[in-house]
Design a protein around this motif. Structure first.
Motif, mmCIF file in Angstrom:
data_model
loop_
_atom_site.group_PDB
_atom_site.id
_atom_site.type_symbol
_atom_site.label_atom_id
_atom_site.label_comp_id
_atom_site.label_asym_id
_atom_site.label_seq_id
_atom_site.Cartn_x
_atom_site.Cartn_y
_atom_site.Cartn_z
ATOM 1 N N ASN A 1 0.820 -1.214 0.000
ATOM 2 C CA ASN A 1 0.000 0.000 0.000
ATOM 3 C C ASN A 1 0.853 1.263 0.000
ATOM 4 O O ASN A 1 0.507 2.263 -0.644
ATOM 5 C CB ASN A 1 -0.920 0.003 1.217
ATOM 6 C CG ASN A 1 -1.959 -1.090 1.160
ATOM 7 O OD1 ASN A 1 -2.258 -1.620 0.090
ATOM 8 N ND2 ASN A 1 -2.517 -1.456 2.309
ATOM 9 N N ARG A 2 1.975 1.230 0.700
ATOM 10 C CA ARG A 2 2.852 2.402 0.755
ATOM 11 C C ARG A 2 3.660 2.566 -0.519
ATOM 12 O O ARG A 2 3.967 3.689 -0.924
ATOM 13 C CB ARG A 2 3.738 2.317 2.007
ATOM 14 C CG ARG A 2 2.940 2.614 3.270
ATOM 15 C CD ARG A 2 3.555 2.046 4.533
ATOM 16 N NE ARG A 2 2.735 2.375 5.702
ATOM 17 C CZ ARG A 2 1.639 1.723 6.043
ATOM 18 N NH1 ARG A 2 1.225 0.704 5.295
ATOM 19 N NH2 ARG A 2 0.945 2.077 7.109
ATOM 20 N N ILE A 3 4.025 1.462 -1.154
ATOM 21 C CA ILE A 3 4.693 1.550 -2.459
ATOM 22 C C ILE A 3 3.762 2.209 -3.467
ATOM 23 O O ILE A 3 4.170 3.100 -4.234
ATOM 24 C CB ILE A 3 5.105 0.149 -2.950
ATOM 25 C CG1 ILE A 3 6.242 -0.413 -2.100
ATOM 26 C CG2 ILE A 3 5.552 0.209 -4.422
ATOM 27 C CD1 ILE A 3 6.609 -1.845 -2.455
ATOM 28 N N ILE A 4 2.503 1.798 -3.482
ATOM 29 C CA ILE A 4 1.532 2.350 -4.435
ATOM 30 C C ILE A 4 1.409 3.853 -4.250
ATOM 31 O O ILE A 4 1.402 4.614 -5.227
ATOM 32 C CB ILE A 4 0.163 1.662 -4.270
ATOM 33 C CG1 ILE A 4 0.238 0.205 -4.738
ATOM 34 C CG2 ILE A 4 -0.924 2.417 -5.039
ATOM 35 C CD1 ILE A 4 -0.996 -0.607 -4.423
ATOM 36 N N GLU A 5 1.325 4.309 -3.007
ATOM 37 C CA GLU A 5 1.186 5.750 -2.780
ATOM 38 C C GLU A 5 2.448 6.497 -3.199
ATOM 39 O O GLU A 5 2.366 7.594 -3.747
ATOM 40 C CB GLU A 5 0.861 6.039 -1.312
ATOM 41 C CG GLU A 5 0.608 7.509 -1.063
ATOM 42 C CD GLU A 5 -0.117 7.797 0.234
ATOM 43 O OE1 GLU A 5 -0.348 8.981 0.540
ATOM 44 O OE2 GLU A 5 -0.457 6.833 0.956
ATOM 45 N N ASN A 6 3.612 5.912 -2.942
ATOM 46 C CA ASN A 6 4.853 6.560 -3.362
ATOM 47 C C ASN A 6 4.964 6.630 -4.880
ATOM 48 O O ASN A 6 5.381 7.641 -5.437
ATOM 49 C CB ASN A 6 6.058 5.810 -2.783
ATOM 50 C CG ASN A 6 6.400 6.246 -1.378
ATOM 51 O OD1 ASN A 6 6.853 7.356 -1.149
ATOM 52 N ND2 ASN A 6 6.175 5.371 -0.419
ATOM 53 N N GLN A 7 4.587 5.561 -5.560
ATOM 54 C CA GLN A 7 4.705 5.533 -7.012
ATOM 55 C C GLN A 7 3.633 6.368 -7.692
ATOM 56 O O GLN A 7 3.746 6.675 -8.883
ATOM 57 C CB GLN A 7 4.639 4.090 -7.506
ATOM 58 C CG GLN A 7 5.839 3.249 -7.084
ATOM 59 C CD GLN A 7 5.762 1.817 -7.587
ATOM 60 O OE1 GLN A 7 4.736 1.384 -8.112
ATOM 61 N NE2 GLN A 7 6.848 1.070 -7.430
ATOM 62 N N ASP A 8 2.616 6.761 -6.956
ATOM 63 C CA ASP A 8 1.531 7.563 -7.517
ATOM 64 C C ASP A 8 2.004 8.957 -7.918
ATOM 65 O O ASP A 8 1.413 9.595 -8.790
ATOM 66 C CB ASP A 8 0.377 7.652 -6.511
ATOM 67 C CG ASP A 8 -0.868 8.268 -7.132
ATOM 68 O OD1 ASP A 8 -1.276 7.813 -8.211
ATOM 69 O OD2 ASP A 8 -1.420 9.218 -6.542
ATOM 70 N N LEU A 9 3.071 9.443 -7.267
ATOM 71 C CA LEU A 9 3.647 10.736 -7.658
ATOM 72 C C LEU A 9 4.616 10.472 -8.810
ATOM 73 O O LEU A 9 5.817 10.331 -8.641
ATOM 74 C CB LEU A 9 4.372 11.376 -6.469
ATOM 75 C CG LEU A 9 4.868 12.816 -6.657
ATOM 76 C CD1 LEU A 9 3.709 13.764 -6.933
ATOM 77 C CD2 LEU A 9 5.634 13.287 -5.431
#
Length: 234
Positions: A152-160
């Motif tokens: 979940n945290r990877i997804i949020e980081n890669q969203d930028l």
């Protein structure tokens, strides 16, 4: 704050002597130094040819933090200005440092998004920095490889999507001051905090050039999580 949580003090209880001394020392530190002044001007003029955002993240057992700078450069000079920072107290539940570093990265991405919206910098290059090779390994990997916490945290980081993540040595990471804490008297003179690492004012050829890869430590944690899942299966 962690000490208060650990001791489960009610809101109206007096502080134990050791915590009272810490709080008194903190207040005295504030009262005995001159006011810290942060310039509002970010160095954006007509002769500025390019603008970049640089963000740094770091974590410790006590807290995790993020700080963002604007780098404006023109024909002959470069100006680096601190824009915003944020810290969070680390949870009492035992969490590994790499996972806290990943939480710090998420905190940084959220802070950068807020800065982009506030200053209308949608098209500006974004450079994000961490001194955790494991967290960087997670960020540059496919989210599907990991369990929920990391995925979940990877997804949020890669969203930028416009952000470019890189490694920064710990001694050059200004977010280290936010995660570990620093006396206000010392912070006042910390150029690392107010203007970022010295190389940020130099051409990009002088910047650290280690790119994130899948580290063996990150891969070991993935295998451990898979092993735990299989062991727990009926």
């Amino acid at each position: 704050m962690q000490d208060l949580w650990i001791r489960k003090l009610d809101w109206d209880e007096s502080l134990p002597n050791d915590l009272a001394l810490k709080w008194t020392s903190f207040l005295n530190d504030i009262r005995t130094i001159p006011a810290i002044r942060v310039p509002r001007w970010l160095g954006i003029e007509q002769n500025v040819t390019s603008i970049e955002l640089h963000g740094f993240a770091d974590a410790s057992n006590a807290a995790f933090g993020a700080v963002v700078y604007l780098r404006a450069f023109g024909d002959s000079d470069v100006r680096v200005s601190i824009i915003s920072s944020k810290t969070k107290v680390a949870p009492l539940k035992t969490v590994t440092i790499p996972r806290l570093e990943l939480c710090a990265a998420v905190l940084l991405v959220r802070l950068v998004r807020r800065v982009i919206r506030a200053l209308d910098l949608q098209s500006v290059p974004v450079h994000l920095w961490s001194d955790s090779t494991v967290a960087l390994s997670w960020i540059c990997s496919h989210p599907g490889r990991w369990k929920d916490f990391i995925r979940n945290r990877i997804i949020e980081n890669q969203d930028l999507s416009q952000a470019k993540w890189s490694y920064v040595p710990s001694q050059d990471n200004p977010a280290d001051l936010a995660s570990r804490g620093v006396p206000i008297r010392q912070l006042q003179g910390e150029t690392l905090w107010w203007t970022g690492p010295s190389w940020l004012s130099l051409p990009s050829s002088y910047w650290p050039c280690i790119r994130p890869t899948i580290s063996s430590e990150a891969d070991r944690e993935r295998r451990r999580s898979i092993s735990v899942t299989h062991t727990a299966s009926p």
